[in-house]
Enzyme design. Structure first.
Site, PDB file in Angstrom:
ATOM      1  N   GLY A 312       0.755  -1.319   0.051  1.00 15.45           N
ATOM      2  CA  GLY A 312       0.050   0.083   0.032  1.00 15.45           C
ATOM      3  C   GLY A 312       0.769   1.300  -0.024  1.00 15.45           C
ATOM      4  O   GLY A 312       1.767   1.321  -0.723  1.00 15.45           O
ATOM      5  N   MET A 314       1.772   4.322   2.979  1.00 14.01           N
ATOM      6  CA  MET A 314       1.663   4.943   4.413  1.00 14.01           C
ATOM      7  C   MET A 314       2.314   6.209   4.730  1.00 14.01           C
ATOM      8  O   MET A 314       3.436   6.602   4.463  1.00 14.01           O
ATOM      9  CB  MET A 314       2.495   3.926   5.244  1.00 14.01           C
ATOM     10  CG  MET A 314       2.717   3.939   6.756  1.00 14.01           C
ATOM     11  SD  MET A 314       0.708   4.104   7.734  1.00 14.01           S
ATOM     12  CE  MET A 314       1.066   5.003   8.942  1.00 14.01           C
ATOM     13  N   GLU A 315       1.273   6.944   5.487  1.00 18.12           N
ATOM     14  CA  GLU A 315       1.740   8.568   5.709  1.00 18.12           C
ATOM     15  C   GLU A 315       2.554   8.834   6.758  1.00 18.12           C
ATOM     16  O   GLU A 315       2.445   9.833   7.106  1.00 18.12           O
ATOM     17  CB  GLU A 315       0.223   9.069   6.026  1.00 18.12           C
ATOM     18  CG  GLU A 315      -0.185   8.703   7.406  1.00 18.12           C
ATOM     19  CD  GLU A 315      -1.348   7.532   7.227  1.00 18.12           C
ATOM     20  OE1 GLU A 315      -1.354   6.761   6.495  1.00 18.12           O
ATOM     21  OE2 GLU A 315      -2.360   7.571   8.170  1.00 18.12           O
ATOM     22  N   ASN A 316       3.504   8.185   6.803  1.00 16.34           N
ATOM     23  CA  ASN A 316       4.680   8.554   8.035  1.00 16.34           C
ATOM     24  C   ASN A 316       4.969  10.006   7.815  1.00 16.34           C
ATOM     25  O   ASN A 316       5.227  10.479   6.645  1.00 16.34           O
ATOM     26  CB  ASN A 316       5.865   7.642   7.844  1.00 16.34           C
ATOM     27  CG  ASN A 316       5.630   6.448   7.476  1.00 16.34           C
ATOM     28  OD1 ASN A 316       5.100   5.559   8.230  1.00 16.34           O
ATOM     29  ND2 ASN A 316       6.098   5.771   6.181  1.00 16.34           N
ATOM     30  N   GLU A 349      -2.316  10.403   1.005  1.00 18.20           N
ATOM     31  CA  GLU A 349      -1.150  10.247   2.015  1.00 18.20           C
ATOM     32  C   GLU A 349      -0.722  11.638   2.389  1.00 18.20           C
ATOM     33  O   GLU A 349      -0.519  11.985   3.634  1.00 18.20           O
ATOM     34  CB  GLU A 349      -0.059   9.507   1.417  1.00 18.20           C
ATOM     35  CG  GLU A 349      -0.357   8.055   1.023  1.00 18.20           C
ATOM     36  CD  GLU A 349      -0.904   7.254   2.230  1.00 18.20           C
ATOM     37  OE1 GLU A 349      -0.961   7.559   3.342  1.00 18.20           O
ATOM     38  OE2 GLU A 349      -1.642   6.259   1.723  1.00 18.20           O
ATOM     39  N   HIS A 352      -3.014  13.026   4.834  1.00 12.20           N
ATOM     40  CA  HIS A 352      -2.789  12.707   5.994  1.00 12.20           C
ATOM     41  C   HIS A 352      -1.633  13.322   6.691  1.00 12.20           C
ATOM     42  O   HIS A 352      -1.535  13.350   8.111  1.00 12.20           O
ATOM     43  CB  HIS A 352      -2.372  11.409   6.111  1.00 12.20           C
ATOM     44  CG  HIS A 352      -3.384  10.240   6.042  1.00 12.20           C
ATOM     45  ND1 HIS A 352      -4.561  10.074   6.681  1.00 12.20           N
ATOM     46  CD2 HIS A 352      -3.512   9.264   5.129  1.00 12.20           C
ATOM     47  CE1 HIS A 352      -5.347   9.241   6.384  1.00 12.20           C
ATOM     48  NE2 HIS A 352      -4.574   8.492   5.620  1.00 12.20           N
ATOM     49  N   GLU A 371      -9.148   7.989   7.810  1.00 12.53           N
ATOM     50  CA  GLU A 371      -9.189   7.461   6.472  1.00 12.53           C
ATOM     51  C   GLU A 371     -10.407   7.812   5.621  1.00 12.53           C
ATOM     52  O   GLU A 371     -10.290   8.165   4.432  1.00 12.53           O
ATOM     53  CB  GLU A 371      -9.310   5.769   6.764  1.00 12.53           C
ATOM     54  CG  GLU A 371      -8.060   5.294   7.492  1.00 12.53           C
ATOM     55  CD  GLU A 371      -6.743   5.759   6.687  1.00 12.53           C
ATOM     56  OE1 GLU A 371      -6.812   6.094   5.580  1.00 12.53           O
ATOM     57  OE2 GLU A 371      -5.606   5.562   7.205  1.00 12.53           O
TER      58      GLU A 371
HETATM   59 ZN   LIG Z   1      -5.079   6.454   4.798  1.00 10.39          ZN
END
Ligand SMILES: [Zn+2]
Length: 906
Positions: A312, A314-316, A349, A352, A371
């Site tokens: 996927g 991921m919004e780190n 992302e 986020h 989300e």
């Molecule tokens: Zn998300």
């Protein structure tokens, strides 16, 4: 986070478990807030955020303030040596510190210098470490020091490694994936979102490596001949799940956006493929700075392409990770339209970075807000920058998917109690993302774009670097909009289910009136129908108006029933104008007849909404299948892609249900007869076609080939042979469908050719295309060969589950895949991590539609070993039961209608 999805060409075809449709703008619904039939009065349980009462497992007596973390990964032994110093605030005297740690050893822990060494007790079940001291720590500031050794995983939890092919052989890199609760696999920490702290990271890595963290590098120094120590600047206050560390032989392409350095990080040689993402990230950063009213607070933002390990994005904070093919665009191998998907994930992302990272939900029960909001914002941003994509219209399927899941007994409120991390994982589902998205869209439409945006900006300013519940957001929106939000919101977020609005018109003289009746829309299989579902009531903003009028729709807030004036007698009045509302509409005979006559006059949004609701009534047993089939007879060949997409999805679902039945060829013949004229209008070659036509062409080629259109199959083979001689001869837009059909009908030599192409490529999007094409082979010998491949190291881990699922969903023998998974359960589970048992097994079993396989799933213990696994198993069992029910209930009528109809064709 963006959840991994099956590859576009290999969607699960189960009509009760269809994958998401491609996304895409819509007509913003003008709201006139006309008839306020009732005032909100729903009782609300949830209070605004408070640290002391927010759910979680860790005691709140101790708070981490700052982590100073040193990590030394060993890429060969896959051990991660670490040391951390944590400044903590003790709120009341305690002799015990409880924090999270799992799959690691702690070799020493001390407090305030060497004054007190702690006894260490690890608890694998609760994923905690308890540090006990000889005497209680006084309230106030302390400094904790812990040495530890953790693991570098093969699967996407904590720190993981990825082996990827390059022109000079296989290389290894590391990256991290921590949401919801896997920071505890890298370093001991208070791993719950409410424990926000600042982090300073130092890592020791090979000299040839680039190291990427949340923040910019402040210092690099050599350690001996081969290694270097890299130190990063301290982060702002953030939750532990947003920590990131990636390292490998990487390169970076950078740009500047409002003084923030935006970078795309790739493996060597792929930097230029990041150009599309970089240009769009720069534009998005300015757009979001403006929309959120608070500037992006970090000095840099990296977009990191990881060629495996996780599927996927991921919004780190400051270092977003993406599965490579979700970020990079290579014009020589990607279809132009792949840019839509890349933009959408990027916009999600990046949203986020504010909504989630800067302001974070207090606990996972409010995950939907993160989300749902990011999923809505990605479409809003696409509509802003690329209105020609018609993002809302083409993405209609996202809401359809949510309503299908939400109409079941195993649905859940988008705001739901979450006990632990395995349950938190199950919250990342179609309901959380897509119902959240649809609800926020409906709410923005109801409150008005300006007022909604003002509320968001207030919320960001008030809660920056902090945590919230949804109640905090409703408060900000109510005060900005001057309209009640809480009652509407509570009815959609705190209870599950889809509203059903029954509408019927009746005449009195020349005047027409419409009655509206609210109920609950449910899809309940066979025997379960004996137990009536518990009733629900909603406050629903409903847009209503004449079909062909461009003036703003009337919006009424419906609670219970209503009767409204509806034009002149016989006028076609549409409910849910613009397809913005989250509810189903069932029309009475008179209003439906008027709408069917006006089908061609509707906007594509309304036509999609009308036919999708019509199919949903069949799924729910409220209408007979021929009512839908007769309706789509009136769809014109030149209609919008989204409309045909709905038709194709439904025909594909029926074809899936027909597997193993003698009537299947007749259904496929009907499908070919219905779809071929649509394809013939477009033809194989692009000519002056636009992107919409390219996407429709691709979908039609795939479907016609699957339905056995011999011309299409022969042409696909011919074009693929041409591609092997000269790759440039096959336009990138045709590569997915042509390769898919070649794989589906493959004999041994063409199967081997596909695998050879996959093995030769270093581009993730190409490798994925060829492996999935091979996995679609109908020949059982080849299907077995594909399954055997999943036990080797050849496939990226990321696609192993998808490939097994593709084998199960392609042919008539999903048992091949299920038998294989049972025989090799341990090997696959070791390789794929906890999600294999918790999620994949249940998902795989939705390729069946019979009681016997439902029983096998029920009796397969490993799938239900965790509470998360039990949730996904219950959902899968219901999916299977719904498919079985639809097969017995709807197929006979479909078959009879098609028989009469195919016969009637010239
Ligand atoms: Zn998300």
């Amino acid at each position: 986070m963006t959840i991994p999805r099956p590859h576009a060409q290999n969607n699960t075809k189960n009509p009760s478990g269809t994958a998401l449709a491609p996304r895409s703008l819509g007509v913003a619904l003008a709201v006139t807030a006309a008839l306020l039939l009732s005032l909100p009065g729903g009782a609300r349980a949830e209070p605004t955020y408070s640290f002391d009462t927010t759910p979680g497992k860790l005691p709140k007596t101790v708070i981490p303030v700052h982590y100073q973390i040193e990590l030394t990964p060993d890429l060969a032994s896959l051990k991660l040596a670490g040391m951390e110093v944590v400044d903590i605030e003790v709120r009341e005297p305690t002799a015990r510190l409880i924090l999270n740690a799992v799959e690691m050893t702690l070799d020493a822990a001390s407090i305030d210098g060497d004054a007190g060494r702690a006894d260490i007790a690890l608890d694998a079940a609760s994923e905690t470490a308890t540090l006990s001291f000889a005497k209680p720590l006084a309230a106030g500031a302390h400094r904790l020091r812990i040495g530890f050794v953790a693991k570098i995983n093969k699967f996407d939890r904590g720190l993981f490694f990825v082996d990827y092919p390059t022109d000079t052989g296989t290389k290894r890199m590391l990256s991290s994936q921590l949401e919801p609760a896997d920071a505890r696999r890298i370093f001991p920490c208070w791993d719950e979102p409410a424990f926000k702290a600042t982090f300073t990271l130092t890592v020791t890595v090979p000299q040839a490596f680039l190291a990427v963290g949340n923040m910019p590098i402040t210092r690099e120094e050599p350690i001996g001949p081969d290694l270097k120590r890299v130190a990063f600047a301290p982060t702002p206050k953030m939750s532990s799940y947003l920590f990131v560390f990636t390292t490998g032989e990487l390169e970076r392409l950078t740009g500047d956006a409002d003084g923030v350095t935006v970078g795309v990080v790739t493996t060597l040689g792929k930097r230029e493929q990041g150009r599309f993402a970089l240009d769009n990230a720069v534009k998005l950063l300015a757009y979001y700075n403006d929309y959120f009213g608070t500037k992006y607070p970090l000095p840099k933002l990296d977009l990191i392409a990881v060629p495996g390990g996780f599927g996927g994005a991921m919004e780190n904070w400051g270092g977003i990770t993406f599965f490579e093919s979700r970020l990079l665009f290579d014009p020589s191998s990607n279809a132009e339209t792949a840019q839509r998907g890349i933009f959408s994930v990027l916009a999600h992302e990046m949203a986020h970075q504010w909504f989630g990272d800067l302001v974070t939900m207090g606990w996972w029960d409010n995950l939907w807000l993160n989300e749902g909001f990011a999923s809505w914002m990605q479409e809003k941003a696409a509509e802003h920058f690329y209105p020609q994509w018609r993002t809302w219209l083409n993405g209609y399927g996202q809401k359809q998917y949510a309503m299908m899941l939400d109409a079941r007994r195993t649905s859940h409120p988008i705001q739901q109690p979450v006990a632990d991390q395995s349950e938190a994982m199950t919250a990342f589902d179609g309901i959380t993302y897509n119902k959240g998205q649809a609800f926020i869209r409906m709410l923005e439409s109801y409150l008005g774009e300006q007022a909604f945006g003002d509320g968001i900006r207030k919320y960001m300013a008030a809660h920056a670097y902090g945590n919230t519940t949804t109640a905090d957001l409703w408060q900000a929106l109510e005060s900005a909009a001057g309209k009640p939000v809480t009652g509407i919101a509570a009815s959609f977020t705190e209870q599950d289910g889809v509203p059903l609005i029954s509408a019927e018109t009746h005449c009195s003289g020349n005047e027409q009136r419409m009655t509206l009746h609210q109920d609950r829309f449910m899809i309940v299989p066979g025997a379960a129908r004996a137990t009536p579902p518990s009733p629900r009531a909603w406050q629903v903003p409903v847009a209503i108006g004449p079909v062909a009028e461009t003036s703003p729709a009337k919006v009424l807030l419906l609670e219970g029933n209503a009767e409204i004036p509806a034009g002149t007698c016989g006028e076609a009045i549409k409910v849910n104008l613009g397809d913005v509302g989250y509810f189903r509409v069932e029309y009475g005979p008179s209003s439906r007849a008027a709408l069917v006559k006006s089908l061609a006059l509707m906007t594509p949004e309304d036509r999609v909404n009308f036919i999708a609701d019509s199919w949903a009534m069949v799924q729910a047993g409220r209408a007979e299948a021929p009512s839908y089939l007769a309706l789509i007879e009136d769809i014109r060949s030149d209609d919008h892609r989204a409309v045909w997409d709905q038709v194709i999805s439904t025909l594909t679902a029926l074809d899936w249900l027909e597997r193993g039945r003698p009537e299947r060829p007749a259904l496929q013949a009907y499908g070919r007869a219905r779809l071929r004229p649509v394809f013939d209008r477009l033809g194989w070659d692009a000519g002056n076609a636009n992107d919409e036509q390219a996407l429709l062409r691709s979908r039609l080629i795939t479907t016609l080939g699957e339905f056995g259109d011999s011309d299409i199959l022969a042409e696909a083979k011919k074009r693929f042979a041409g591609f092997l001689d000269n790759p440039a001869s096959l336009p990138t837009a045709l590569r997915d469908p042509v390769t898919h059909l070649v794989g589906m009908s493959a004999d041994r030599p063409s199967y081997d050719t596909l695998l050879a192409l996959a093995r030769r490529s270093t581009l993730t999007n190409e490798r994925v295309r060829y492996y999935y094409a091979a996995a679609g082979a109908l020949d059982p010998t080849l299907a077995r060969a594909t399954l055997a491949l999943t036990l080797t190291d050849e496939l990226p881990n990321t696609i192993v589950g998808g490939v097994i699922n593709a084998v199960a969903s392609s042919g008539e023998q999903p048992d091949l895949a299920w038998d294989f998974v049972q025989e090799n359960f341990n090997a696959l589970a070791t390789r794929l991590g906890p999600s294999f048992a918790d999620e994949f097994i249940a998902h795989l079993m939705t390729n069946f539609s019979d009681d016997a396989h439902a029983a096998e799933l029920k009796n397969f213990g490993p799938a239900q070993a965790t509470s998360g696994g039990r949730v996904t198993t219950a959902r899968a069992l219901e999916t299977i039961a719904i498919s079985a029910d639809l097969k017995t209930r709807a197929l006979p009528a479909v078959d009879a209608w098609i028989k009469a109809h195919n016969g009637a064709r010239p």
